[in-house]
Enzyme design. Sequence first.
Site, mmCIF file in Angstrom:
data_model
loop_
_atom_site.group_PDB
_atom_site.id
_atom_site.type_symbol
_atom_site.label_atom_id
_atom_site.label_comp_id
_atom_site.label_asym_id
_atom_site.label_seq_id
_atom_site.Cartn_x
_atom_site.Cartn_y
_atom_site.Cartn_z
ATOM 1 N N HIS A 8 -10.495 1.124 1.761
ATOM 2 C CA HIS A 8 -10.294 2.103 2.832
ATOM 3 C C HIS A 8 -11.535 1.958 3.704
ATOM 4 O O HIS A 8 -12.617 2.402 3.327
ATOM 5 C CB HIS A 8 -10.161 3.518 2.259
ATOM 6 C CG HIS A 8 -9.905 4.544 3.318
ATOM 7 N ND1 HIS A 8 -8.704 5.205 3.446
ATOM 8 C CD2 HIS A 8 -10.684 4.988 4.338
ATOM 9 C CE1 HIS A 8 -8.763 6.016 4.490
ATOM 10 N NE2 HIS A 8 -9.959 5.912 5.049
ATOM 11 N N HIS A 51 1.628 5.343 -1.727
ATOM 12 C CA HIS A 51 1.298 6.527 -2.532
ATOM 13 C C HIS A 51 2.597 7.140 -3.043
ATOM 14 O O HIS A 51 3.432 7.577 -2.255
ATOM 15 C CB HIS A 51 0.566 7.572 -1.677
ATOM 16 C CG HIS A 51 -0.708 7.063 -1.086
ATOM 17 N ND1 HIS A 51 -1.930 7.226 -1.692
ATOM 18 C CD2 HIS A 51 -0.935 6.361 0.051
ATOM 19 C CE1 HIS A 51 -2.871 6.659 -0.935
ATOM 20 N NE2 HIS A 51 -2.298 6.126 0.124
ATOM 21 N N HIS A 61 0.871 -1.196 0.000
ATOM 22 C CA HIS A 61 0.000 0.000 0.000
ATOM 23 C C HIS A 61 0.897 1.231 0.000
ATOM 24 O O HIS A 61 1.477 1.593 1.014
ATOM 25 C CB HIS A 61 -0.906 0.019 1.243
ATOM 26 C CG HIS A 61 -1.871 1.174 1.263
ATOM 27 N ND1 HIS A 61 -3.220 1.008 1.450
ATOM 28 C CD2 HIS A 61 -1.689 2.510 1.109
ATOM 29 C CE1 HIS A 61 -3.826 2.189 1.419
ATOM 30 N NE2 HIS A 61 -2.911 3.122 1.218
ATOM 31 N N ASP A 99 1.367 2.634 3.548
ATOM 32 C CA ASP A 99 0.517 3.806 3.341
ATOM 33 C C ASP A 99 1.361 5.080 3.311
ATOM 34 O O ASP A 99 0.868 6.161 3.624
ATOM 35 C CB ASP A 99 -0.581 3.894 4.410
ATOM 36 C CG ASP A 99 -1.671 4.887 4.029
ATOM 37 O OD1 ASP A 99 -1.791 5.219 2.829
ATOM 38 O OD2 ASP A 99 -2.386 5.346 4.945
HETATM 39 C C1 NCD Z 1 -3.475 9.049 2.041
HETATM 40 C C2 NCD Z 1 -2.957 10.078 1.048
HETATM 41 O O1 NCD Z 1 -2.388 11.089 1.477
HETATM 42 O O2 NCD Z 1 -3.100 9.860 -0.166
HETATM 43 N N1 NCD Z 1 -3.593 9.667 3.325
HETATM 44 C C3 NCD Z 1 -3.670 9.028 4.525
HETATM 45 O O3 NCD Z 1 -3.904 9.705 5.528
HETATM 46 N N2 NCD Z 1 -3.486 7.751 4.640
HETATM 47 C C4 NCD Z 1 -4.766 8.469 1.586
HETATM 48 C C5 NCD Z 1 -5.199 7.214 2.327
HETATM 49 O O4 NCD Z 1 -4.616 6.146 2.163
HETATM 50 O O5 NCD Z 1 -6.151 7.298 3.102
HETATM 51 ZN ZN ZN Z 2 -3.216 5.088 1.539
#
Ligand code: NCD
Ligand code: ZN
Length: 366
Positions: free
Chosen positions: A158, A40, A38, A269
């Site tokens: 989510h 970003h 997971h 994450d």
């Molecule tokens: C994530 C993001 O910044 O894209 N933020 C977070 O607080 N985890 C999005 C997500 O995974 O919820």
């Molecule tokens: Zn995330």
Amino acid sequence: MWRIIFTDYKASFSPSILALEPPMTATSLTLIQPDDWHLHLRDGAVLSRTVADTAKQFGRAIIMPNLTPPVTNTAMATEYKARIDAQATGLMPLMTLYLTDHTSADDIRTAHASGIVKAVKLYPAGATTNSAAGVTAMANAYDAIATMEELGMPLLVHGEITHAEVDIFDREKGFIDSQLIPLLERFPKLNLVFEHITTKEAAEFVQSSSYKVGATLTPQHLMYNRNHLLVGGVKPHLYCLPVLKRNTHQQALRDAVVSGNPRFFLGTDSAPHAQGAKESACGCAGCYSAPAAIELYAQVFEELGILHKLEAFASLNGPAFYGLPANDNTITLVKQDWQVPASLNYAGDTIIPLAAGETLHWKLQD
Ligand code: NCD
Ligand code: ZN
């Protein structure tokens, strides 16, 4: 094939205890290369830094699709993958589609046939960063989800409800009862990953479910609780969604990894936001952990006395859930204190990483 090298015998125990169970300190830890299930990475100029940070430790990563605009079809995922691959770091990006009210069964079939889209991400609309285009009512996604069930394509959720009247600390539990259980009853063969779980209820649900449910655990939810976020002042760099919960929930997540249940696996994450966007009157959600991710997990596993379980959590359970082989190379961590940088400069923006300035006891060997 985890391998721990023990060298430092502590002398402070009585000889009889020492004879039965010599307390030892590992100084080197070699693991099958882990993956991040997971992640970003964002897009544009920052990719040169975010992709490299992940690639130095992880072999593969599930790439979240919450860009602006979101990655809602296979063509967009293919183009996004090409921009990640152009960084030439060796990281293998496993792409995802962003599920909307309008994702069709055909969209899912095309994605699956592409071979590059490995999963589909469900954001309840409004639940988190860049989720406005998410699903507004689960029934709107039934056709797409039925097709995923048929094809064996994982749905990554989510897991928070978004009703204004529901307390932010109760949103994950509310999701289990009102959304997740009915969804799995309707689609009992669905492969589902309950992403970044934060509560005892979620851990227990995953552990006891008869459905094909896995869960990712982040470093921040294992290391911190809402006291870290709020006592003595708001710490915007610990603000993520789902929000950190009370310490008993943190403990339940730690117990989950101690259990060694293969349904739990690594998903950072990691989500970069510029310092100014977090240190703001309306600070945004997300913690950037990629620069030290595996070291942060190693620290937690060492605290819990389960370093020997790190490899399964980080490198084996995720691939097994996704039906993929484990990586065939290794990484090595050495016992060495080092400090997470206080700040990073990424494409002109300052980013404050998770655990900025803190001393970690394990270091990835170059
Ligand atoms: C994530 C993001 O910044 O894209 N933020 C977070 O607080 N985890 C999005 C997500 O995974 O919820
Ligand atoms: Zn995330």
